[in-house]
Design a protein around this motif. Structure first.
Motif, PDB file in Angstrom:
ATOM      1  N   MET A   1       0.727  -1.264   0.056  1.00 37.49           N
ATOM      2  CA  MET A   1      -0.072   0.121   0.181  1.00 37.49           C
ATOM      3  C   MET A   1       0.893   1.210  -0.057  1.00 37.49           C
ATOM      4  O   MET A   1       0.638   2.187  -0.591  1.00 37.49           O
ATOM      5  CB  MET A   1      -1.095  -0.082   1.289  1.00 37.49           C
TER       6      MET A   1
ATOM      7  N   ALA B   1      -6.877   2.012  -1.684  1.00 38.73           N
ATOM      8  CA  ALA B   1      -7.247   0.585  -1.396  1.00 38.73           C
ATOM      9  C   ALA B   1      -7.440  -0.134  -2.634  1.00 38.73           C
ATOM     10  O   ALA B   1      -7.098  -1.184  -2.960  1.00 38.73           O
ATOM     11  CB  ALA B   1      -8.207   0.726  -0.504  1.00 38.73           C
TER      12      ALA B   1
ATOM     13  N   SER C   1      -7.965   4.643   1.217  1.00 37.78           N
ATOM     14  CA  SER C   1      -8.077   3.914   2.366  1.00 37.78           C
ATOM     15  C   SER C   1      -8.596   4.820   3.465  1.00 37.78           C
ATOM     16  O   SER C   1      -8.631   5.767   3.133  1.00 37.78           O
ATOM     17  CB  SER C   1      -6.792   3.363   2.909  1.00 37.78           C
ATOM     18  N   HIS C   2      -9.345   4.083   4.482  1.00 36.25           N
ATOM     19  CA  HIS C   2      -9.836   4.674   5.398  1.00 36.25           C
ATOM     20  C   HIS C   2     -10.911   5.861   5.205  1.00 36.25           C
ATOM     21  O   HIS C   2     -11.386   6.772   5.957  1.00 36.25           O
ATOM     22  CB  HIS C   2      -8.890   5.616   6.420  1.00 36.25           C
TER      23      HIS C   2
ATOM     24  N   PHE D   1      -5.023  -2.791  -2.575  1.00 36.52           N
ATOM     25  CA  PHE D   1      -3.869  -2.693  -1.981  1.00 36.52           C
ATOM     26  C   PHE D   1      -2.354  -2.840  -2.672  1.00 36.52           C
ATOM     27  O   PHE D   1      -1.629  -3.344  -2.620  1.00 36.52           O
ATOM     28  CB  PHE D   1      -3.741  -4.002  -0.911  1.00 36.52           C
TER      29      PHE D   1
ATOM     30  N   LYS E   1      -8.804  -4.490   5.508  1.00 31.85           N
ATOM     31  CA  LYS E   1      -8.597  -3.001   5.543  1.00 31.85           C
ATOM     32  C   LYS E   1      -9.685  -2.257   4.539  1.00 31.85           C
ATOM     33  O   LYS E   1      -9.612  -1.256   4.536  1.00 31.85           O
ATOM     34  CB  LYS E   1      -7.002  -2.945   4.781  1.00 31.85           C
ATOM     35  N   LEU E   2     -10.505  -3.381   3.879  1.00 30.75           N
ATOM     36  CA  LEU E   2     -11.547  -2.441   3.012  1.00 30.75           C
ATOM     37  C   LEU E   2     -12.595  -3.548   3.170  1.00 30.75           C
ATOM     38  O   LEU E   2     -12.500  -4.910   3.332  1.00 30.75           O
ATOM     39  CB  LEU E   2     -10.977  -2.552   1.805  1.00 30.75           C
TER      40      LEU E   2
ATOM     41  N   GLY F   1     -11.502   0.937   5.193  1.00 29.40           N
ATOM     42  CA  GLY F   1     -12.213   1.695   3.986  1.00 29.40           C
ATOM     43  C   GLY F   1     -13.467   0.955   3.728  1.00 29.40           C
ATOM     44  O   GLY F   1     -13.759  -0.443   4.096  1.00 29.40           O
TER      45      GLY F   1
END
Lengths: 271, 271
Positions: free
Chosen positions: A16, A23, A48-49, A83, A187-188, A220
């Motif tokens: 990443m 993402a 991301s996020h 990613f 992460k997603l 995310g």
């Protein structure tokens, strides 16, 4: 966390960093089913996020695009990076590893009926090196059972842990599906119309839960929806698809709900 | 409230059959007439045989219980053959059905081979299998057990495979999105959702095996059939009656236990 999972997460973070904070990124995605062209060169990326809402009428390509991102549907052309990894170039094993790092919440929850809510949540670890020990809660390691139970507790369903999922309501089932996605420590999260088969109140609760969990865990979120209010309330960015192409993308505070509803009319476009 | 009146004409109760449907029905009637013509049905012979039937039934009563101990052991052997043959058949049906189901078979060639084998096991009558095994492994219950195992495979593998093919695609897609391998999808989803169908087919095959194991003794494949054959050939209809009553008790007993087990197992399959 097992060594294998820790290694995955570390690899993922390195990748990443080398591809910025994106993402998922789509570039020139095309997909046809017979003569019906569903995606006609879609390109955009999601940081991301953050939360991105995909809106568009039925058949605009929202679900196909989300499925293409994990190659649940093979795109005909274009590139997809998850990613930082080009998913179209991954081997079967590498693809399974990437899939295990992304939570996917389906419109009809797609839980395994006859199995308990706890087992369904534990299925979230199947792709993370636990293999057969994640098939059923009865044979799962204590660590997985405890973590899965904690996830059910977070979605308010710990009392239903051993209930067969077909006995749960639509809203409860969708919350189990969210718990399964969160259990993956992704992460997603990709959510395909997560509130579509629910009544307005359950739909709102599911969206609030998704937003709260993704924000608190720094996950995310990309969700498709027909609810304009959900798109404006829960997303940091709204991407509108029309006939397989991106019609516009914008921050929700720059969009007007009444104008946005016109987007669903036959020839309407708010911008 | 004013009466509602339809503006358009009410559709007819019955639609006129197409010429294809008329042709199909005419063909079926002709086929039935042809079958009756070739079946050697004779009302005269039937009426002439009625006093003979009555005499034979009369000779059956009262049943002779002099050889009850020997009959009881044969009955036990019959049940042992049926149960062991069913267990072997059901266990071997699992891998065969996984290869014979479209959604779980790893390759189309394996699918075709598995389907072909299943059809072969099913279409050859059990008496023919019994003759084959008596000729190869010798007279006795082992030949009968092998016959039942093969017959069960033909029955169970087909129905297990159909149960697996009926599994909804949604949860399979969800497990795929979690990074599951094909084997994990099979054990974590296909197997548990097919379990009711597998349980049903297995118990039905046990009932079927008990019924057919009675007949297998007629060709020397063990069980109570040989006792029945000897009694009939020695014109000991009173002993034959005892044997038939014992068979009746065994078959009804197995059916009752099987129905009870089926209802209990299907109620408690959450894990």
């Amino acid at each position: 966390m097992t060594a294998a999972v820790a290694e995955n997460v570390s690899e993922q973070s390195d990748e990443m960093k080398s591809h910025g904070a994106s993402a998922v990124s789509f570039s020139g995605i095309r997909k046809s089913f017979g003569s019906n062209q569903v995606l006609c060169g879609v390109s955009f990326s999601c940081a991301s996020h953050s939360a991105t809402a995909l809106i568009g009428a039925n058949g605009s390509g929202k679900s196909t695009l989300l499925r293409c991102s994990l190659r649940l549907i093979e795109p005909d052309a274009g590139s997809i990076h998850v990613f930082g990894k080009s998913v179209r170039e991954l081997s079967a094993g590498e693809l399974r590893k990437v899939r295990s790092q992304v939570g996917f919440v389906f419109q009809k929850h797609n839980l395994v009926s006859r199995l308990s809510a706890l087992t369904n949540v534990i299925h979230g670890a199947i792709g993370q090196g636990y293999s057969f020990r994640a098939w059923y809660q009865s044979i799962a390691p204590s660590e997985l059972r405890e973590r899965a139970f904690a996830c059910l507790e977070r979605v308010g369903l710990s009392d239903f842990a051993l209930k067969p999922v077909q006995t749960l309501s639509g809203g409860q089932s969708q919350r189990v599906a969210i718990a399964r996605a969160v259990f993956q420590k992704p992460k997603l999260i990709l959510a395909d119309e997560p509130a579509a088969s629910l009544d307005p109140e359950s739909g709102q609760q599911v969206m609030e839960l998704l937003r709260e969990l993704t924000q608190s865990e720094g996950i995310g979120l990309i969700f498709s929806t027909h609810h304009i209010d959900h798109a404006l309330e829960f997303a940091d960015r709204v991407v509108a698809l029309k006939s397989g192409t991106i019609d516009f993308e914008s921050a929700p505070d720059k969009l007007d709900a009444t104008e946005l509803r016109k987007f669903y009319m036959p020839s309407g476009s708010p911008l | 409230m004013s009466e509602l009146v339809a503006l358009r004409a009410l559709p007819p109760r019955f639609s006129t059959p197409s010429w294809k449907a008329v042709l199909g029905i005419a063909f079926l009637i002709a086929l039935a007439i042809w079958a009756f013509a070739g079946a050697g049905i004779s009302t005269e012979d039937f009426i002439d045989g009625l006093p003979e039937m009555w005499r034979l039934i009369g000779e059956m009563f009262p049943p002779d219980i002099a050889r009850s101990e020997s009959i009881a052991w044969s009955l036990v052997e019959t049940f042992q053959m049926a149960l062991a043959g069913t267990i072997i058949g059901v266990l071997l049906s699992f891998p065969l059905s996984a290869l014979a189901a479209r959604n779980t078979s790893p390759h189309w060639s394996l699918y075709q081979v598995a389907r072909g084998l299943t059809a072969l096991f099913r279409t050859i009558p059990d008496l023919v299998w019994a003759l084959f095994f008596v000729a190869t492994v010798g007279i006795g219950p082992f030949a009968g057990t092998l016959t039942i195992a093969v017959d069960t495979m033909g029955f169970c593998a087909r129905f297990f495979a159909e149960g697996m093919e009926e599994a909804d695609r949604g949860p399979e897609e969800a497990l795929k999105a979690l990074g599951s391998s094909k084997i994990s999808i099979f054990f974590a989803y296909i197997f548990p959702v097919s379990l009711p169908s597998i349980t049903n087919s297995s118990l039905f095959s046990l009932e079927k095996a008990v019924r057919s194991s009675v007949i297998l003794g007629l060709v020397g494949a063990g069980g109570i059939g040989i006792e029945l054959k000897v009694a009939m050939e020695m014109f000991r209809y009173d002993q034959a009656c005892t044997i038939i009553l014992c068979i009746l008790i065994l078959v009804i007993g197995v059916e009752r236990v099987s129905s009870f087990a089926r209802s209990r197992l299907l109620d408690q399959s959450s894990r």
